[in-house]
Design a protein around this motif. Sequence first.
Motif, PDB file in Angstrom:
ATOM      1  N   THR A   1       0.857  -1.183   0.000  1.00 12.40           N
ATOM      2  CA  THR A   1       0.000   0.000   0.000  1.00 12.40           C
ATOM      3  C   THR A   1       0.893   1.232   0.000  1.00 12.40           C
ATOM      4  O   THR A   1       1.745   1.383   0.889  1.00 12.40           O
ATOM      5  N   ALA A   2       0.720   2.092  -0.988  1.00 13.47           N
ATOM      6  CA  ALA A   2       1.572   3.289  -1.080  1.00 13.47           C
ATOM      7  C   ALA A   2       1.332   4.188   0.128  1.00 13.47           C
ATOM      8  O   ALA A   2       0.192   4.307   0.600  1.00 13.47           O
ATOM      9  N   PRO A   3       2.387   4.828   0.660  1.00 12.44           N
ATOM     10  CA  PRO A   3       2.220   5.653   1.872  1.00 12.44           C
ATOM     11  C   PRO A   3       1.373   6.906   1.613  1.00 12.44           C
ATOM     12  O   PRO A   3       1.375   7.452   0.507  1.00 12.44           O
ATOM     13  N   THR A   4       0.660   7.344   2.639  1.00 10.99           N
ATOM     14  CA  THR A   4      -0.139   8.571   2.562  1.00 10.99           C
ATOM     15  C   THR A   4       0.120   9.392   3.826  1.00 10.99           C
ATOM     16  O   THR A   4       0.733   8.902   4.766  1.00 10.99           O
ATOM     17  N   ALA A   5      -0.366  10.639   3.832  1.00 12.30           N
ATOM     18  CA  ALA A   5      -0.243  11.468   5.045  1.00 12.30           C
ATOM     19  C   ALA A   5      -1.527  12.241   5.241  1.00 12.30           C
ATOM     20  O   ALA A   5      -2.280  12.479   4.289  1.00 12.30           O
ATOM     21  N   GLU A   6      -1.760  12.666   6.469  1.00 13.37           N
ATOM     22  CA  GLU A   6      -2.997  13.356   6.829  1.00 13.37           C
ATOM     23  C   GLU A   6      -3.028  14.800   6.362  1.00 13.37           C
ATOM     24  O   GLU A   6      -4.059  15.327   5.979  1.00 13.37           O
ATOM     25  N   ARG A   7      -1.864  15.484   6.448  1.00 19.02           N
ATOM     26  CA  ARG A   7      -1.902  16.934   6.216  1.00 19.02           C
ATOM     27  C   ARG A   7      -0.544  17.470   5.777  1.00 19.02           C
ATOM     28  O   ARG A   7       0.460  16.747   5.797  1.00 19.02           O
ATOM     29  N   GLY A   8      -0.554  18.749   5.404  1.00 13.58           N
ATOM     30  CA  GLY A   8       0.676  19.500   5.204  1.00 13.58           C
ATOM     31  C   GLY A   8       1.443  19.126   3.947  1.00 13.58           C
ATOM     32  O   GLY A   8       0.943  18.461   3.041  1.00 13.58           O
ATOM     33  N   TYR A   9       2.688  19.588   3.928  1.00 14.15           N
ATOM     34  CA  TYR A   9       3.554  19.385   2.757  1.00 14.15           C
ATOM     35  C   TYR A   9       3.741  17.904   2.465  1.00 14.15           C
ATOM     36  O   TYR A   9       3.787  17.492   1.309  1.00 14.15           O
ATOM     37  N   LEU A  10       3.801  17.082   3.524  1.00 11.46           N
ATOM     38  CA  LEU A  10       3.992  15.643   3.312  1.00 11.46           C
ATOM     39  C   LEU A  10       2.830  15.061   2.511  1.00 11.46           C
ATOM     40  O   LEU A  10       3.025  14.224   1.623  1.00 11.46           O
TER      41      LEU A  10
END
Length: 572
Positions: free
Chosen positions: A533-542
Amino acid sequence: MDKPTGLRKGLTSYGDQGFSLFLRKAFIKGAGYTDSALDRPVVGIANTGSAYNPCHGNAPQLIEAVKRGVMLAGGLPMEFPTISIHESFAAPTSMYLRNLMSMDTEEMVRAQPMDAVVLIGGCDKTVPAQLMGAASAGIPTIQLITGSMLTGSHRSERVGACTDCRRYWGKFRASEIDEDEVADVNNQLVASVGTCSVMGTASTMACIAEALGMTMPGGASPPAVTADRIRIAEQTGTQAVQMARDRLTIDKVLTPAAFENAMRVLLAIGGSTNGIVHLTAIAGRMGLEIDLAALDRMGRDTPVLLDLKPSGQHYMEDFHHAGGMATLLRELKPLLRLDAMTVTGRTLGEEIERHGAGFKQDVVRPIANPIYPQGGIAVLRGNLAPGGAIIKQSAADPQLMEHEGRAVVFENTEDLLTRIDSDDLDVTAQDVLVLKNIGPKGAPGMPEAGYIPIPRKLARAGVKDIVRISDGRMSGTAFGTIVLHVTPESAVGGPLAYVRNGDRIRLSVRDREIALLVTDEELARRAKESPVTAPTAERGYLKLFLQSVTQADQGVDFDFLRAAGMNGKVPE
Ligand code: FES
Protein backbone atom coordinates in the motif's frame (compact mmCIF):
# COMPACT_ATOMS: atom_id res chain seq x y z
CA MET A 1 1.08 47.43 -26.72
CA ASP A 2 4.41 46.59 -25.04
CA LYS A 3 4.15 44.66 -21.81
CA PRO A 4 4.88 46.74 -18.70
CA THR A 5 8.44 46.46 -17.42
CA GLY A 6 10.38 47.31 -14.25
CA LEU A 7 8.36 48.37 -11.29
CA ARG A 8 5.22 48.56 -13.46
CA LYS A 9 5.25 44.79 -13.93
CA GLY A 10 2.71 42.57 -12.22
CA LEU A 11 0.81 45.19 -10.28
CA THR A 12 -1.00 44.11 -7.13
CA SER A 13 -4.78 43.88 -7.63
CA TYR A 14 -6.53 46.80 -5.98
CA GLY A 15 -9.01 47.36 -8.82
CA ASP A 16 -7.18 50.56 -9.92
CA GLN A 17 -3.86 50.09 -11.77
CA GLY A 18 -2.79 53.72 -11.34
CA PHE A 19 -3.32 53.49 -7.61
CA SER A 20 -1.47 50.15 -7.46
CA LEU A 21 1.64 51.72 -9.00
CA PHE A 22 1.30 54.86 -6.86
CA LEU A 23 1.14 52.71 -3.72
CA ARG A 24 4.03 50.46 -4.76
CA LYS A 25 6.24 53.48 -5.41
CA ALA A 26 5.23 55.09 -2.14
CA PHE A 27 6.33 52.02 -0.20
CA ILE A 28 9.63 51.53 -2.00
CA LYS A 29 10.38 55.23 -1.56
CA GLY A 30 10.13 54.56 2.15
CA ALA A 31 13.43 52.72 1.62
CA GLY A 32 14.94 55.88 0.11
CA TYR A 33 14.77 55.13 -3.62
CA THR A 34 14.49 57.95 -6.19
CA ASP A 35 12.24 58.04 -9.28
CA SER A 36 15.37 57.79 -11.42
CA ALA A 37 16.35 54.51 -9.75
CA LEU A 38 12.84 53.16 -10.00
CA ASP A 39 12.66 53.83 -13.75
CA ARG A 40 15.47 51.36 -14.55
CA PRO A 41 15.29 47.70 -15.55
CA VAL A 42 14.82 45.71 -12.36
CA VAL A 43 17.04 42.69 -11.71
CA GLY A 44 15.86 40.40 -8.93
CA ILE A 45 18.59 38.57 -6.99
CA ALA A 46 17.48 35.38 -5.25
CA ASN A 47 19.37 35.36 -1.96
CA THR A 48 19.78 31.85 -0.60
CA GLY A 49 22.20 32.79 2.18
CA SER A 50 21.40 30.96 5.42
CA ALA A 51 23.25 30.16 8.62
CA TYR A 52 22.16 26.58 7.95
CA ASN A 53 23.88 26.57 4.58
CA PRO A 54 27.68 27.01 4.70
CA CYS A 55 27.82 26.03 1.02
CA HIS A 56 26.25 29.46 0.42
CA GLY A 57 28.40 31.21 3.06
CA ASN A 58 29.74 33.68 0.50
CA ALA A 59 26.25 34.87 -0.48
CA PRO A 60 26.75 38.39 1.00
CA GLN A 61 29.92 39.00 -1.08
CA LEU A 62 28.28 37.60 -4.20
CA ILE A 63 25.20 39.76 -3.78
CA GLU A 64 27.33 42.87 -3.35
CA ALA A 65 29.20 42.06 -6.57
CA VAL A 66 26.02 41.24 -8.51
CA LYS A 67 24.51 44.55 -7.41
CA ARG A 68 27.64 46.37 -8.56
CA GLY A 69 27.36 44.68 -11.94
CA VAL A 70 23.68 45.53 -12.26
CA MET A 71 24.26 49.19 -11.38
CA LEU A 72 27.28 49.53 -13.69
CA ALA A 73 24.95 48.48 -16.49
CA GLY A 74 22.24 50.96 -15.45
CA GLY A 75 19.83 48.55 -13.79
CA LEU A 76 18.20 48.43 -10.38
CA PRO A 77 19.15 45.39 -8.25
CA MET A 78 16.48 44.06 -5.90
CA GLU A 79 17.55 41.29 -3.59
CA PHE A 80 14.92 38.94 -2.18
CA PRO A 81 15.05 35.79 -0.03
CA THR A 82 13.97 32.29 -0.86
CA ILE A 83 14.42 29.15 1.17
CA SER A 84 17.83 27.52 1.12
CA ILE A 85 18.65 23.83 1.50
CA HIS A 86 21.88 22.25 2.70
CA GLU A 87 22.53 18.54 2.40
CA SER A 88 23.44 17.92 6.01
CA PHE A 89 20.88 20.21 7.63
CA ALA A 90 17.67 19.04 5.95
CA ALA A 91 15.70 16.15 7.42
CA PRO A 92 14.65 13.65 6.30
CA THR A 93 16.56 14.57 3.16
CA SER A 94 17.20 17.68 1.09
CA MET A 95 15.48 16.07 -1.89
CA TYR A 96 12.20 16.14 0.03
CA LEU A 97 12.44 19.97 -0.07
CA ARG A 98 13.81 20.53 -3.60
CA ASN A 99 10.36 20.87 -5.16
CA LEU A 100 9.26 23.21 -2.36
CA MET A 101 12.25 25.46 -3.08
CA SER A 102 11.42 25.36 -6.78
CA MET A 103 7.86 26.48 -6.01
CA ASP A 104 9.17 29.27 -3.76
CA THR A 105 11.54 30.42 -6.52
CA GLU A 106 8.92 30.24 -9.28
CA GLU A 107 6.24 32.07 -7.37
CA MET A 108 8.51 34.82 -5.98
CA VAL A 109 9.98 35.44 -9.44
CA ARG A 110 6.48 35.57 -10.86
CA ALA A 111 4.88 37.61 -8.08
CA GLN A 112 7.47 40.39 -7.72
CA PRO A 113 8.29 42.95 -10.40
CA MET A 114 11.58 42.06 -12.09
CA ASP A 115 12.77 42.10 -15.71
CA ALA A 116 15.47 39.48 -15.12
CA VAL A 117 16.57 37.34 -12.22
CA VAL A 118 19.95 36.22 -10.90
CA LEU A 119 19.71 32.92 -9.05
CA ILE A 120 22.41 32.36 -6.44
CA GLY A 121 22.73 28.66 -5.71
CA GLY A 122 25.36 26.04 -5.14
CA CYS A 123 24.57 23.24 -2.70
CA ASP A 124 23.19 20.10 -4.33
CA LYS A 125 19.46 20.78 -4.51
CA THR A 126 19.49 24.55 -4.78
CA VAL A 127 20.65 24.92 -8.39
CA PRO A 128 18.16 22.33 -9.71
CA ALA A 129 15.36 23.84 -7.62
CA GLN A 130 16.14 27.33 -8.93
CA LEU A 131 16.40 26.24 -12.55
CA MET A 132 13.15 24.27 -12.27
CA GLY A 133 11.34 27.25 -10.76
CA ALA A 134 12.79 29.78 -13.18
CA ALA A 135 12.04 27.52 -16.17
CA SER A 136 8.39 27.62 -15.15
CA ALA A 137 8.40 31.37 -14.38
CA GLY A 138 9.76 32.10 -17.85
CA ILE A 139 11.59 35.44 -17.47
CA PRO A 140 15.24 36.19 -18.44
CA THR A 141 17.31 34.19 -15.94
CA ILE A 142 20.99 33.76 -15.18
CA GLN A 143 22.46 31.31 -12.68
CA LEU A 144 25.26 32.32 -10.34
CA ILE A 145 27.01 29.38 -8.70
CA THR A 146 28.38 29.96 -5.18
CA GLY A 147 31.53 27.98 -6.00
CA SER A 148 33.43 25.13 -4.44
CA MET A 149 35.15 25.08 -1.04
CA LEU A 150 38.94 24.98 -0.77
CA THR A 151 40.64 21.66 -0.03
CA GLY A 152 42.19 21.01 3.39
CA SER A 153 45.17 19.05 4.61
CA HIS A 154 45.14 16.18 7.11
CA ARG A 155 48.59 15.05 8.25
CA SER A 156 49.99 16.25 4.93
CA GLU A 157 47.33 14.54 2.86
CA ARG A 158 45.07 16.74 0.77
CA VAL A 159 41.41 16.22 1.68
CA GLY A 160 38.04 17.59 0.62
CA ALA A 161 34.35 16.92 1.16
CA CYS A 162 32.89 14.61 0.68
CA THR A 163 34.62 11.67 -1.00
CA ASP A 164 37.28 11.92 1.70
CA CYS A 165 34.59 12.23 4.42
CA ARG A 166 33.31 8.82 3.36
CA ARG A 167 36.79 7.36 2.97
CA TYR A 168 37.87 8.41 6.46
CA TRP A 169 34.58 7.31 7.98
CA GLY A 170 35.05 3.94 6.24
CA LYS A 171 38.55 3.69 7.79
CA PHE A 172 37.10 4.48 11.20
CA ARG A 173 34.37 1.83 10.79
CA ALA A 174 36.99 -0.69 9.81
CA SER A 175 39.01 0.31 12.95
CA GLU A 176 41.92 1.49 10.77
CA ILE A 177 41.96 4.90 12.49
CA ASP A 178 41.00 5.85 16.05
CA GLU A 179 38.61 8.44 17.50
CA ASP A 180 41.32 11.10 17.83
CA GLU A 181 42.24 10.88 14.18
CA VAL A 182 38.65 10.90 12.96
CA ALA A 183 38.08 14.04 15.08
CA ASP A 184 41.21 15.65 13.60
CA VAL A 185 40.20 15.03 10.03
CA ASN A 186 36.74 16.38 10.77
CA ASN A 187 38.38 19.83 11.11
CA GLN A 188 40.07 19.62 7.73
CA LEU A 189 37.52 18.15 5.32
CA VAL A 190 35.75 21.46 4.69
CA ALA A 191 38.46 24.11 4.56
CA SER A 192 36.24 27.09 3.68
CA VAL A 193 32.68 28.02 2.80
CA GLY A 194 31.51 26.77 -0.58
CA THR A 195 30.25 23.57 -2.11
CA CYS A 196 31.84 20.10 -2.00
CA SER A 197 35.19 20.13 -3.75
CA VAL A 198 34.86 16.87 -5.70
CA MET A 199 32.60 15.95 -8.62
CA GLY A 200 29.59 15.50 -6.38
CA THR A 201 26.13 16.75 -7.20
CA ALA A 202 26.93 20.40 -6.54
CA SER A 203 29.91 20.43 -8.92
CA THR A 204 27.92 18.35 -11.40
CA MET A 205 25.05 20.83 -11.38
CA ALA A 206 27.48 23.76 -11.67
CA CYS A 207 28.98 22.20 -14.82
CA ILE A 208 25.52 21.32 -16.13
CA ALA A 209 24.29 24.87 -15.55
CA GLU A 210 27.20 26.19 -17.63
CA ALA A 211 26.67 23.50 -20.30
CA LEU A 212 23.01 24.51 -20.47
CA GLY A 213 24.17 28.05 -21.22
CA MET A 214 22.64 29.31 -17.99
CA THR A 215 25.79 30.82 -16.39
CA MET A 216 28.39 33.30 -17.55
CA PRO A 217 31.16 31.50 -19.47
CA GLY A 218 33.55 30.14 -16.84
CA GLY A 219 30.85 30.37 -14.19
CA ALA A 220 31.04 26.76 -13.01
CA SER A 221 34.50 26.39 -11.57
CA PRO A 222 35.88 29.36 -9.56
CA PRO A 223 36.07 28.41 -5.86
CA ALA A 224 33.75 30.29 -3.52
CA VAL A 225 36.37 32.42 -1.81
CA THR A 226 38.33 33.62 -4.85
CA ALA A 227 38.47 36.90 -6.73
CA ASP A 228 37.51 34.99 -9.88
CA ARG A 229 34.20 34.02 -8.26
CA ILE A 230 33.48 37.63 -7.29
CA ARG A 231 34.31 38.81 -10.82
CA ILE A 232 31.89 36.24 -12.25
CA ALA A 233 29.25 37.62 -9.87
CA GLU A 234 29.80 41.18 -11.12
CA GLN A 235 29.63 40.03 -14.75
CA THR A 236 26.47 38.09 -13.95
CA GLY A 237 24.78 41.25 -12.68
CA THR A 238 25.83 43.21 -15.76
CA GLN A 239 24.67 40.49 -18.12
CA ALA A 240 21.32 40.22 -16.33
CA VAL A 241 20.58 43.85 -17.30
CA GLN A 242 21.46 43.09 -20.92
CA MET A 243 19.19 40.05 -20.87
CA ALA A 244 16.37 42.19 -19.50
CA ARG A 245 16.88 44.72 -22.31
CA ASP A 246 17.06 41.98 -24.97
CA ARG A 247 14.18 40.00 -23.44
CA LEU A 248 16.40 36.94 -23.57
CA THR A 249 13.91 34.70 -21.78
CA ILE A 250 14.84 31.32 -20.32
CA ASP A 251 12.96 29.33 -22.99
CA LYS A 252 15.44 30.68 -25.58
CA VAL A 253 18.30 29.10 -23.60
CA LEU A 254 16.75 25.92 -22.20
CA THR A 255 16.19 24.28 -25.59
CA PRO A 256 16.56 20.61 -26.60
CA ALA A 257 20.07 21.47 -27.88
CA ALA A 258 21.02 22.83 -24.45
CA PHE A 259 19.76 19.72 -22.66
CA GLU A 260 21.62 17.50 -25.11
CA ASN A 261 24.83 19.39 -24.31
CA ALA A 262 24.13 19.01 -20.60
CA MET A 263 23.72 15.22 -21.04
CA ARG A 264 27.07 15.04 -22.86
CA VAL A 265 28.76 17.04 -20.15
CA LEU A 266 27.18 14.96 -17.38
CA LEU A 267 28.69 11.85 -18.97
CA ALA A 268 32.07 13.41 -19.74
CA ILE A 269 32.65 14.79 -16.25
CA GLY A 270 31.81 11.47 -14.53
CA GLY A 271 29.01 13.49 -12.96
CA SER A 272 26.75 12.56 -10.09
CA THR A 273 23.88 10.18 -10.80
CA ASN A 274 21.65 12.81 -9.20
CA GLY A 275 22.34 14.97 -12.25
CA ILE A 276 20.04 12.73 -14.31
CA VAL A 277 17.13 13.17 -11.91
CA HIS A 278 17.58 16.94 -11.78
CA LEU A 279 18.09 17.35 -15.52
CA THR A 280 14.94 15.29 -16.11
CA ALA A 281 13.02 17.55 -13.74
CA ILE A 282 14.30 20.80 -15.31
CA ALA A 283 13.56 19.50 -18.82
CA GLY A 284 10.10 18.40 -17.66
CA ARG A 285 9.34 22.03 -16.77
CA MET A 286 10.06 22.94 -20.41
CA GLY A 287 7.86 20.12 -21.74
CA LEU A 288 10.87 18.02 -22.70
CA GLU A 289 11.48 14.39 -21.86
CA ILE A 290 15.02 13.12 -21.27
CA ASP A 291 15.38 9.87 -23.21
CA LEU A 292 17.25 7.53 -20.82
CA ALA A 293 17.89 4.94 -23.54
CA ALA A 294 19.48 7.69 -25.64
CA LEU A 295 21.52 8.86 -22.65
CA ASP A 296 22.90 5.35 -22.38
CA ARG A 297 23.71 5.31 -26.12
CA MET A 298 25.40 8.70 -25.81
CA GLY A 299 27.40 7.24 -22.92
CA ARG A 300 28.94 4.64 -25.20
CA ASP A 301 30.63 7.34 -27.31
CA THR A 302 31.22 9.97 -24.59
CA PRO A 303 34.35 9.19 -22.59
CA VAL A 304 34.98 10.54 -19.09
CA LEU A 305 37.56 13.30 -19.56
CA LEU A 306 37.58 15.05 -16.21
CA ASP A 307 40.04 13.62 -13.71
CA LEU A 308 38.21 14.59 -10.53
CA LYS A 309 37.33 12.55 -7.45
CA PRO A 310 35.47 10.24 -7.02
CA SER A 311 36.13 8.89 -10.56
CA GLY A 312 39.64 10.43 -10.70
CA GLN A 313 42.12 12.22 -8.45
CA HIS A 314 41.75 16.03 -8.60
CA TYR A 315 39.45 18.58 -6.95
CA MET A 316 37.29 21.44 -8.32
CA GLU A 317 39.93 24.10 -7.68
CA ASP A 318 42.33 22.10 -9.91
CA PHE A 319 39.66 22.04 -12.62
CA HIS A 320 39.43 25.80 -12.34
CA HIS A 321 43.20 26.18 -12.65
CA ALA A 322 43.04 23.95 -15.73
CA GLY A 323 40.69 26.41 -17.45
CA GLY A 324 37.39 25.07 -16.14
CA MET A 325 34.54 24.31 -18.49
CA ALA A 326 36.19 26.06 -21.46
CA THR A 327 38.88 23.36 -21.47
CA LEU A 328 36.33 20.56 -21.23
CA LEU A 329 33.94 22.01 -23.82
CA ARG A 330 36.79 22.57 -26.28
CA GLU A 331 37.71 18.90 -25.99
CA LEU A 332 34.08 17.78 -26.30
CA LYS A 333 33.35 20.12 -29.20
CA PRO A 334 32.79 17.43 -31.86
CA LEU A 335 30.04 15.93 -29.69
CA LEU A 336 28.23 19.18 -28.79
CA ARG A 337 25.32 21.12 -30.29
CA LEU A 338 27.24 24.31 -30.95
CA ASP A 339 24.13 26.22 -32.02
CA ALA A 340 22.68 26.25 -28.49
CA MET A 341 22.00 29.80 -27.22
CA THR A 342 23.51 30.96 -23.92
CA VAL A 343 22.76 33.78 -21.46
CA THR A 344 25.38 35.95 -23.18
CA GLY A 345 23.26 36.09 -26.35
CA ARG A 346 25.98 34.12 -28.13
CA THR A 347 25.90 30.41 -28.92
CA LEU A 348 27.91 27.81 -27.06
CA GLY A 349 30.06 27.35 -30.17
CA GLU A 350 30.85 31.09 -30.22
CA GLU A 351 31.75 31.01 -26.54
CA ILE A 352 34.12 28.08 -27.08
CA GLU A 353 35.80 30.02 -29.92
CA ARG A 354 36.19 33.11 -27.73
CA HIS A 355 38.15 31.10 -25.18
CA GLY A 356 40.95 30.42 -27.66
CA ALA A 357 43.35 27.51 -27.90
CA GLY A 358 43.86 26.44 -24.31
CA PHE A 359 47.08 25.42 -22.55
CA LYS A 360 48.89 22.40 -21.14
CA GLN A 361 47.19 20.93 -18.07
CA ASP A 362 46.49 17.49 -16.59
CA VAL A 363 42.95 17.70 -15.21
CA VAL A 364 40.92 17.49 -18.44
CA ARG A 365 42.15 14.62 -20.57
CA PRO A 366 42.23 14.78 -24.38
CA ILE A 367 39.44 12.79 -25.99
CA ALA A 368 42.03 10.35 -27.33
CA ASN A 369 43.26 9.49 -23.83
CA PRO A 370 40.22 9.51 -21.53
CA ILE A 371 40.16 8.61 -17.86
CA TYR A 372 37.34 6.15 -18.61
CA PRO A 373 36.45 5.03 -22.16
CA GLN A 374 32.67 5.44 -21.80
CA GLY A 375 30.35 7.87 -20.07
CA GLY A 376 30.31 7.66 -16.30
CA ILE A 377 26.70 6.54 -16.02
CA ALA A 378 25.00 3.46 -17.49
CA VAL A 379 21.24 2.92 -17.65
CA LEU A 380 20.10 -0.59 -16.67
CA ARG A 381 16.84 -2.42 -17.40
CA GLY A 382 15.43 -5.77 -16.46
CA ASN A 383 12.60 -7.39 -14.55
CA LEU A 384 13.85 -5.80 -11.33
CA ALA A 385 13.64 -2.29 -12.83
CA PRO A 386 11.12 -2.12 -15.69
CA GLY A 387 11.26 1.70 -15.57
CA GLY A 388 15.07 1.73 -15.46
CA ALA A 389 17.88 1.96 -12.94
CA ILE A 390 21.33 3.49 -13.13
CA ILE A 391 24.87 2.75 -12.08
CA LYS A 392 27.86 5.06 -11.97
CA GLN A 393 30.20 2.67 -13.71
CA SER A 394 33.18 5.00 -13.57
CA ALA A 395 33.07 4.85 -9.76
CA ALA A 396 32.38 1.10 -9.54
CA ASP A 397 34.69 -1.91 -9.09
CA PRO A 398 35.32 -3.39 -12.59
CA GLN A 399 35.41 -6.89 -11.02
CA LEU A 400 31.81 -6.59 -9.84
CA MET A 401 30.19 -5.17 -12.95
CA GLU A 402 29.39 -8.66 -14.25
CA HIS A 403 28.13 -10.40 -11.14
CA GLU A 404 25.51 -12.83 -9.89
CA GLY A 405 24.85 -13.23 -6.19
CA ARG A 406 22.44 -14.04 -3.41
CA ALA A 407 20.15 -11.25 -2.20
CA VAL A 408 20.56 -10.04 1.39
CA VAL A 409 17.46 -7.91 1.87
CA PHE A 410 16.79 -4.95 4.15
CA GLU A 411 13.16 -3.82 4.22
CA ASN A 412 13.91 -0.15 5.02
CA THR A 413 16.58 2.09 6.55
CA GLU A 414 15.64 1.17 10.15
CA ASP A 415 16.06 -2.50 9.33
CA LEU A 416 19.40 -1.66 7.72
CA LEU A 417 20.63 0.28 10.75
CA THR A 418 19.59 -2.50 13.11
CA ARG A 419 21.28 -5.37 11.30
CA ILE A 420 24.06 -4.16 8.99
CA ASP A 421 26.75 -4.22 11.66
CA SER A 422 25.60 -7.36 13.43
CA ASP A 423 28.13 -10.18 13.58
CA ASP A 424 25.17 -12.53 13.03
CA LEU A 425 24.32 -11.05 9.63
CA ASP A 426 24.48 -13.86 7.08
CA VAL A 427 26.48 -12.10 4.36
CA THR A 428 29.53 -12.68 2.19
CA ALA A 429 31.39 -10.42 -0.23
CA GLN A 430 29.72 -12.27 -3.15
CA ASP A 431 26.19 -11.37 -2.00
CA VAL A 432 24.04 -8.52 -3.27
CA LEU A 433 22.71 -6.09 -0.66
CA VAL A 434 19.15 -4.94 -1.39
CA LEU A 435 17.57 -1.97 0.37
CA LYS A 436 13.85 -1.28 -0.14
CA ASN A 437 11.65 1.72 0.61
CA ILE A 438 14.08 4.58 0.00
CA GLY A 439 12.44 5.78 -3.24
CA PRO A 440 10.55 9.06 -3.85
CA LYS A 441 7.49 8.01 -1.80
CA GLY A 442 9.06 5.33 0.35
CA ALA A 443 11.44 7.29 2.55
CA PRO A 444 9.99 9.83 1.58
CA GLY A 445 12.12 12.03 -0.66
CA MET A 446 14.46 9.44 -2.19
CA PRO A 447 17.35 10.02 0.24
CA GLU A 448 20.99 9.39 -0.57
CA ALA A 449 20.88 6.14 1.39
CA GLY A 450 21.69 4.00 -1.66
CA TYR A 451 25.32 4.05 -0.56
CA ILE A 452 24.66 1.10 1.76
CA PRO A 453 27.65 0.70 4.09
CA ILE A 454 29.77 -2.42 3.76
CA PRO A 455 28.62 -4.69 6.63
CA ARG A 456 31.08 -4.18 9.48
CA LYS A 457 32.25 -7.77 9.55
CA LEU A 458 33.13 -7.61 5.84
CA ALA A 459 34.74 -4.17 6.21
CA ARG A 460 36.96 -5.55 8.97
CA ALA A 461 37.93 -8.41 6.69
CA GLY A 462 39.12 -5.84 4.13
CA VAL A 463 36.16 -5.89 1.72
CA LYS A 464 36.05 -2.51 -0.05
CA ASP A 465 33.08 -3.00 -2.39
CA ILE A 466 30.00 -5.19 -2.76
CA VAL A 467 27.06 -4.99 -5.18
CA ARG A 468 24.27 -2.90 -3.71
CA ILE A 469 20.77 -2.19 -5.10
CA SER A 470 18.04 0.22 -4.01
CA ASP A 471 15.33 2.58 -5.20
CA GLY A 472 17.17 5.50 -3.56
CA ARG A 473 19.90 7.87 -4.66
CA MET A 474 23.52 8.22 -3.64
CA SER A 475 25.76 11.16 -3.13
CA GLY A 476 27.81 12.05 -6.16
CA THR A 477 30.83 11.90 -3.90
CA ALA A 478 30.42 8.17 -3.18
CA PHE A 479 32.26 5.22 -4.74
CA GLY A 480 31.08 1.63 -5.26
CA THR A 481 29.20 -0.89 -7.43
CA ILE A 482 25.85 0.58 -6.56
CA VAL A 483 22.62 0.27 -8.55
CA LEU A 484 20.29 3.19 -7.88
CA HIS A 485 16.94 4.74 -8.83
CA VAL A 486 15.27 1.33 -9.33
CA THR A 487 11.94 2.28 -10.93
CA PRO A 488 9.16 1.79 -10.04
CA GLU A 489 10.12 2.00 -6.38
CA SER A 490 9.20 -0.64 -3.83
CA ALA A 491 6.79 1.62 -1.90
CA VAL A 492 4.41 1.70 -4.89
CA GLY A 493 4.70 -2.04 -5.55
CA GLY A 494 7.64 -2.16 -7.98
CA PRO A 495 9.27 -5.60 -8.34
CA LEU A 496 11.93 -4.55 -5.80
CA ALA A 497 9.21 -4.84 -3.12
CA TYR A 498 9.04 -8.59 -3.66
CA VAL A 499 12.72 -9.52 -3.50
CA ARG A 500 13.42 -11.99 -0.70
CA ASN A 501 16.55 -13.14 1.10
CA GLY A 502 18.30 -15.81 -0.90
CA ASP A 503 16.88 -14.83 -4.33
CA ARG A 504 19.54 -14.69 -7.03
CA ILE A 505 20.22 -11.33 -8.71
CA ARG A 506 22.30 -10.77 -11.84
CA LEU A 507 24.00 -7.49 -12.66
CA SER A 508 25.51 -7.08 -16.11
CA VAL A 509 26.70 -3.59 -16.87
CA ARG A 510 27.93 -4.86 -20.24
CA ASP A 511 24.38 -5.97 -21.18
CA ARG A 512 22.82 -3.07 -19.26
CA GLU A 513 20.79 -5.56 -17.26
CA ILE A 514 19.61 -5.89 -13.68
CA ALA A 515 17.67 -9.14 -13.31
CA LEU A 516 15.94 -10.88 -10.46
CA LEU A 517 16.22 -14.59 -11.23
CA VAL A 518 12.69 -15.35 -10.09
CA THR A 519 9.83 -16.25 -12.45
CA ASP A 520 7.03 -13.80 -13.27
CA GLU A 521 4.54 -16.26 -11.78
CA GLU A 522 6.42 -16.36 -8.49
CA LEU A 523 6.63 -12.55 -8.38
CA ALA A 524 2.88 -12.30 -9.05
CA ARG A 525 2.24 -14.83 -6.28
CA ARG A 526 4.34 -12.80 -3.82
CA ALA A 527 2.54 -9.58 -4.82
CA LYS A 528 -0.80 -11.24 -4.15
CA GLU A 529 0.37 -12.71 -0.88
CA SER A 530 1.69 -9.43 0.58
CA PRO A 531 0.32 -6.48 -1.43
CA VAL A 532 1.99 -3.09 -1.05
CA THR A 533 0.00 0.00 0.00
CA ALA A 534 1.57 3.29 -1.08
CA PRO A 535 2.22 5.65 1.87
CA THR A 536 -0.14 8.57 2.56
CA ALA A 537 -0.24 11.47 5.04
CA GLU A 538 -3.00 13.36 6.83
CA ARG A 539 -1.90 16.93 6.22
CA GLY A 540 0.68 19.50 5.20
CA TYR A 541 3.55 19.38 2.76
CA LEU A 542 3.99 15.64 3.31
CA LYS A 543 0.46 15.06 2.06
CA LEU A 544 1.11 17.17 -1.05
CA PHE A 545 4.43 15.38 -1.55
CA LEU A 546 3.06 11.84 -1.30
CA GLN A 547 0.09 12.66 -3.52
CA SER A 548 2.08 14.39 -6.22
CA VAL A 549 5.66 13.19 -6.41
CA THR A 550 6.64 11.34 -9.59
CA GLN A 551 9.13 8.50 -10.00
CA ALA A 552 12.83 8.92 -10.82
CA ASP A 553 12.22 8.64 -14.58
CA GLN A 554 10.16 11.85 -14.36
CA GLY A 555 12.64 13.70 -12.21
CA VAL A 556 10.88 13.20 -8.84
CA ASP A 557 9.09 16.47 -9.60
CA PHE A 558 5.49 17.05 -8.55
CA ASP A 559 3.13 16.00 -11.32
CA PHE A 560 1.36 19.38 -11.27
CA LEU A 561 4.63 21.31 -11.68
CA ARG A 562 5.74 19.63 -14.90
CA ALA A 563 4.79 21.43 -18.10
CA ALA A 564 1.13 21.01 -18.96
CA GLY A 565 2.01 19.12 -22.12
CA MET A 566 5.14 17.25 -23.21
CA ASN A 567 6.25 18.49 -26.60
CA GLY A 568 9.59 16.88 -27.33
CA LYS A 569 12.34 14.45 -26.43
CA VAL A 570 16.00 15.06 -25.72
CA PRO A 571 17.98 14.30 -27.78
CA GLU A 572 15.60 15.33 -30.57
FE1 FES B 1 26.57 21.49 -0.03
FE2 FES B 1 28.08 19.22 -0.62
S1 FES B 1 26.95 19.71 1.16
S2 FES B 1 27.60 20.94 -1.83
